[in-house]
Design a protein around this motif. Structure first.
Motif, mmCIF file in Angstrom:
data_model
loop_
_atom_site.group_PDB
_atom_site.id
_atom_site.type_symbol
_atom_site.label_atom_id
_atom_site.label_comp_id
_atom_site.label_asym_id
_atom_site.label_seq_id
_atom_site.Cartn_x
_atom_site.Cartn_y
_atom_site.Cartn_z
ATOM 1 N N CYS A 141 39.003 48.614 35.779
ATOM 2 C CA CYS A 141 40.329 48.260 35.276
ATOM 3 C C CYS A 141 40.292 47.975 33.782
ATOM 4 N N ARG A 167 42.536 45.282 31.206
ATOM 5 C CA ARG A 167 43.457 44.152 31.235
ATOM 6 C C ARG A 167 44.201 44.038 29.905
ATOM 7 N N ARG A 193 45.954 40.342 32.639
ATOM 8 C CA ARG A 193 46.536 41.049 33.781
ATOM 9 C C ARG A 193 46.048 42.488 33.825
ATOM 10 N N VAL A 194 45.816 42.997 35.035
ATOM 11 C CA VAL A 194 45.402 44.389 35.210
ATOM 12 C C VAL A 194 46.585 45.291 34.868
#
Length: 246
Positions: free
Chosen positions: A152, A154, A159-160
Motif C-alpha cells: 500500500c 499511505r 490512511r491507505v
C-alpha cells in the motif's frame, strides 16, 4: 490458483471451477477453456451448469485462453446476450529503474487491509452488498493463505490511498488489484506499487511476472508499458445468466 478453491473439475477442453461459499463471484464459479480445439456452448453447459446449481451461482462465466480458435463459441454466447470482455495479458521484462513518488509498504492481513480492499472493489465495478462481501472473503480466506501479498501507499494522515497485490505460484508472479482511490490519483502511486510488486515477485522465485489490463484503459496500459510490461496476448470471457431449463 484455481486449486486454492473448493472444487476444480477437469474436462477434455479445460476445467470447471466452483465454490459454494462465493456464489456471487464469477471468478470463483466459471468454466476455463484451455484447449485450442473446437468447443461448443453445449459441451461447456453440460459440465458447468450442474455445478453452478450445486454452488448456488446464478451467472454463467466462461474464459478462453485461445479466443482466435473459439470465435463460434464467443459468437454463440454473445447472441444470447452474454457480455463479451477482453483482458490484455502483459508480461514484465527486466525491472525498470523507477523513482517511486511515495514509500510503498507491505500491509499485513487484518482489518485495515480487508476494509481497504472492500472499499477498493467498487473501483472495479463490483456490485455492492453480497458480492463485495464475498470478494473480500476470498481475499482474506483463500488468497492470503495461498500466498498472496499486499502492498500500500499511505497519505500524510496515514490512511491507505492505493493498493496492489501479487501472488507467486509455480514460478509465475501475478500482479492484481492495483487500485488508487480517486482523490489520490495522478501522483504515481499505481506505478510505485506495480513496480514494487514485480520486484517482490522476482525476489520470491518468479521467472515470469504478468498482469491483466483493460485494453480500453489507455492510461493504465501506458503506466504498465513504462514499467517494462509488454502485451503477450489477450483473454476473452463472457458472462450472462444461467439458462433456465423447461
Amino acid at each position: 490458483m484455481d486449486a486454492l478453491f473448493s472444487d476444480v473439475h477437469a474436462t477434455p477442453w479445460g476445467a470447471v471451477l466452483t465454490d459454494g461459499r462465493y456464489p456471487r463471484v464469477w471468478d470463483a464459479n466459471y468454466a476455463r477453456v484451455d484447449t485450442a480445439g473446437p468447443v461448443r456452448a453445449a459441451q461447456i453447459e453440460a459440465e458447468l451448469l450442474p455445478r453452478l446449481q450445486v454452488a448456488g451461482a446464478g451467472t454463467m462465466h466462461v474464459v478462453t485462453f485461445h479466443h482466435e480458435a473459439h470465435i463460434s463459441l464467443l459468437s454463440e454466447l454473445s447472441t444470447r446476450g452474454h457480455r463479451l470482455v477482453w483482458d490484455l495479458v502483459m508480461q514484465g521484462t527486466d525491472a525498470v529503474d523507477h523513482d517511486p513518488a511515495r514509500t510503498v509498504e507491505d500491509i499485513d492481513p487484518g482489518t485495515e487491509l480487508w476494509d481497504s480492499v472492500g472499499a477498493s472493489l467498487s473501483l472495479f465495478g463490483a456490485d455492492p452488498g453480497d458480492a463485495v462481501d464475498q470478494l473480500r472473503a476470498i481475499e482474506s480466506d483463500v488468497m492470503a493463505p495461498g500466498g498472496k501479498r499486499w502492498f500500500c501507499v499511505r497519505d500524510d494522515e496515514g490512511r491507505v490511498v492505493s493498493l496492489a497485490a501479487v501472488l507467486v505460484l509455480e514460478g509465475v508472479g501475478y500482479i492484481d488489484n492495483v487500485a488508487t482511490f480517486p482523490h489520490a490519483r495522478g501522483r504515481g502511486y499505481a506505478s510505485a506499487l506495480t513496480d514494487h510488486a514485480a520486484r517482490h515477485a522476482r525476489r520470491h522465485g518468479a521467472d515470469h511476472v504478468i498482469l491483466l489490463a483493460d485494453p480500453d484503459d489507455t492510461s493504465a496500459v501506458a503506466i504498465y508499458r513504462r514499467l517494462g510490461f509488454r502485451e503477450v496476448g489477450r483473454l476473452a470471457s463472457t458472462r450472462g445468466p444461467v439458462p433456465t431449463r423447461a
